[in-house]
Design a protein around this motif. Structure first.
Motif, mmCIF file in Angstrom:
data_model
loop_
_atom_site.group_PDB
_atom_site.id
_atom_site.type_symbol
_atom_site.label_atom_id
_atom_site.label_comp_id
_atom_site.label_asym_id
_atom_site.label_seq_id
_atom_site.Cartn_x
_atom_site.Cartn_y
_atom_site.Cartn_z
ATOM 1 N N GLY A 61 0.817 -1.216 0.000
ATOM 2 C CA GLY A 61 0.000 0.000 0.000
ATOM 3 C C GLY A 61 0.842 1.255 0.000
ATOM 4 N N LYS A 62 1.877 1.265 0.823
ATOM 5 C CA LYS A 62 2.783 2.416 0.872
ATOM 6 C C LYS A 62 3.462 2.619 -0.482
ATOM 7 C CE LYS A 62 3.642 1.615 5.737
ATOM 8 N NZ LYS A 62 4.593 1.132 6.733
ATOM 9 N N LYS A 63 3.879 1.511 -1.087
ATOM 10 C CA LYS A 63 4.550 1.589 -2.379
ATOM 11 C C LYS A 63 3.593 2.097 -3.463
ATOM 12 C CE LYS A 63 7.218 -1.105 -5.671
ATOM 13 N NZ LYS A 63 7.766 -2.402 -6.032
ATOM 14 N N GLU A 64 2.354 1.591 -3.465
ATOM 15 C CA GLU A 64 1.381 2.021 -4.477
ATOM 16 C C GLU A 64 1.015 3.496 -4.313
ATOM 17 O OE1 GLU A 64 -1.927 -0.735 -4.564
ATOM 18 O OE2 GLU A 64 -0.661 -2.360 -5.298
ATOM 19 N N LEU A 65 0.898 3.966 -3.059
ATOM 20 C CA LEU A 65 0.621 5.389 -2.843
ATOM 21 C C LEU A 65 1.802 6.230 -3.315
ATOM 22 C CD1 LEU A 65 -1.172 7.680 -1.860
ATOM 23 C CD2 LEU A 65 -0.188 7.354 0.434
ATOM 24 N N ALA A 66 3.020 5.825 -2.982
ATOM 25 C CA ALA A 66 4.210 6.569 -3.415
ATOM 26 C C ALA A 66 4.290 6.622 -4.934
ATOM 27 C CB ALA A 66 5.473 5.933 -2.837
ATOM 28 N N THR A 67 3.953 5.529 -5.606
ATOM 29 C CA THR A 67 3.973 5.490 -7.067
ATOM 30 C C THR A 67 2.951 6.461 -7.654
ATOM 31 O OG1 THR A 67 4.735 3.200 -7.069
ATOM 32 C CG2 THR A 67 3.681 3.991 -9.080
ATOM 33 N N ALA A 68 1.740 6.478 -7.091
ATOM 34 C CA ALA A 68 0.692 7.392 -7.581
ATOM 35 C C ALA A 68 1.104 8.850 -7.358
ATOM 36 C CB ALA A 68 -0.636 7.102 -6.889
ATOM 37 N N LEU A 69 1.649 9.155 -6.166
ATOM 38 C CA LEU A 69 2.081 10.529 -5.894
ATOM 39 C C LEU A 69 3.245 10.938 -6.791
ATOM 40 C CD1 LEU A 69 1.837 10.612 -1.987
ATOM 41 C CD2 LEU A 69 0.238 11.600 -3.646
ATOM 42 N N ALA A 70 4.154 10.010 -7.049
ATOM 43 C CA ALA A 70 5.282 10.316 -7.934
ATOM 44 C C ALA A 70 4.791 10.600 -9.346
ATOM 45 C CB ALA A 70 6.282 9.164 -7.938
ATOM 46 N N SER A 71 3.765 9.868 -9.803
ATOM 47 C CA SER A 71 3.245 10.130 -11.151
ATOM 48 C C SER A 71 2.612 11.521 -11.232
ATOM 49 C CB SER A 71 2.251 9.044 -11.580
ATOM 50 O OG SER A 71 1.020 9.182 -10.903
ATOM 51 N N THR A 156 3.255 10.687 4.789
ATOM 52 C CA THR A 156 4.406 11.591 4.709
ATOM 53 C C THR A 156 5.598 10.911 4.037
ATOM 54 O OG1 THR A 156 5.060 11.029 6.982
ATOM 55 C CG2 THR A 156 3.721 13.020 6.680
ATOM 56 N N GLY A 157 5.779 9.616 4.279
ATOM 57 C CA GLY A 157 6.860 8.887 3.622
ATOM 58 C C GLY A 157 6.659 8.792 2.118
ATOM 59 N N ALA A 158 5.412 8.481 1.702
ATOM 60 C CA ALA A 158 5.114 8.383 0.266
ATOM 61 C C ALA A 158 5.272 9.741 -0.405
ATOM 62 C CB ALA A 158 3.698 7.841 0.060
ATOM 63 N N ALA A 159 4.821 10.805 0.263
ATOM 64 C CA ALA A 159 4.949 12.154 -0.309
ATOM 65 C C ALA A 159 6.412 12.537 -0.463
ATOM 66 C CB ALA A 159 4.225 13.165 0.570
ATOM 67 N N LYS A 160 7.210 12.249 0.554
ATOM 68 C CA LYS A 160 8.637 12.575 0.490
ATOM 69 C C LYS A 160 9.309 11.800 -0.633
ATOM 70 C CE LYS A 160 12.766 12.872 3.351
ATOM 71 N NZ LYS A 160 13.329 12.688 4.694
ATOM 72 N N GLU A 161 8.973 10.514 -0.746
ATOM 73 C CA GLU A 161 9.543 9.684 -1.809
ATOM 74 C C GLU A 161 9.164 10.218 -3.194
ATOM 75 O OE1 GLU A 161 9.119 5.058 -3.235
ATOM 76 O OE2 GLU A 161 9.032 5.479 -1.075
ATOM 77 N N ALA A 162 7.965 10.810 -3.293
ATOM 78 C CA ALA A 162 7.493 11.364 -4.567
ATOM 79 C C ALA A 162 8.041 12.762 -4.836
ATOM 80 C CB ALA A 162 5.969 11.403 -4.576
ATOM 81 N N GLY A 163 8.725 13.364 -3.844
ATOM 82 C CA GLY A 163 9.281 14.698 -4.034
ATOM 83 C C GLY A 163 8.336 15.811 -3.644
ATOM 84 N N LEU A 164 7.294 15.502 -2.872
ATOM 85 C CA LEU A 164 6.351 16.518 -2.408
ATOM 86 C C LEU A 164 6.648 16.872 -0.957
ATOM 87 C CD1 LEU A 164 3.087 14.918 -3.838
ATOM 88 C CD2 LEU A 164 4.309 16.885 -4.773
ATOM 89 N N LYS A 165 6.366 18.114 -0.574
ATOM 90 C CA LYS A 165 6.553 18.554 0.805
ATOM 91 C C LYS A 165 5.178 18.616 1.478
ATOM 92 C CE LYS A 165 10.535 21.428 -0.219
ATOM 93 N NZ LYS A 165 11.068 22.781 -0.253
#
Length: 193
Positions: A61-71, A156-165
């Motif tokens: 779930g964390k990985k899928e959220l990070a992927t969506a936010l990164a896109s 917050t971890g997924a957002a950070k991984e995606a480059g969002l603050k």
């Protein structure tokens, strides 16, 4: 998306908000131009974030959220942009109380002590946010939102991984109430049930 940049004008300010539900997210981007007579523009989109994961609390779930936010960050050129998150009811619980100042403080303390009992939010430590607003000299209104600490860490971890603050995380009901209040649509009577 769109761009308001042009020669001789100030760069637009971008505000990013993402509402996270159990399997989808809706993101909105507002661009304000500082140029005299400049326009404000809004763009939004719904996007599924959960595909195979059973929940946000799982590694998948964390990985899928990070992927969506990164896109989103890549596609909309938002890397490094400040972002506000609004959580659907699957991820948090909000309680509102009103009464005398003493009653409100007492009820908020009681809610805080019982916050660990919100089992629907998952096992583990809970985090809460509370605020009060004076109605008059003797009466107040108070809000408390409770969520699982693991949920906050995952977002917050997924957002950070995606480059969002991440600048804020709150219940979507609070976000909606604030928007209604700013438009003053509730000046005559309540508009949210």
């Amino acid at each position: 998306m769109f761009s308001l940049k042009s020669k001789g004008k100030s760069a637009p300010k971008r505000l990013v908000a993402i509402e996270l539900s159990n399997s989808d997210l809706v993101y909105a981007i507002v661009e304000h131009s500082d140029a005299p007579g400049g326009e404000s523009r809004l763009a939004w989109k719904r996007l599924p974030w959960r595909k195979e994961a059973t929940s946000l609390g799982t590694p998948e779930g964390k990985k899928e959220l990070a992927t969506a936010l990164a896109s989103i960050a890549t596609g909309e050129k938002l890397t490094g942009a400040p972002c506000r998150f609004a959580l659907g009811g699957d991820f948090c619980v909000t309680r509102v109380v009103a009464g005398t100042n003493e009653q409100v403080q007492k009820e908020l303390r009681s809610l805080e002590q019982r916050s660990s009992h919100y089992l629907s939010l998952g096992a583990g430590e809970k985090s809460f946010s509370r605020s009060t607003r004076a109605i008059d000299a003797k009466r107040a209104q108070g809000w408390m939102t409770v969520t699982n600490e693991k949920t906050l860490q995952a977002i917050t971890g997924a957002a950070k991984e995606a480059g969002l603050k991440t600048t804020s995380i709150e219940h979507s009901l609070i976000t909606l109430s604030r928007a209604v209040g700013r438009t003053q649509r509730d000046a005559e009577s309540p508009v949210i049930i």
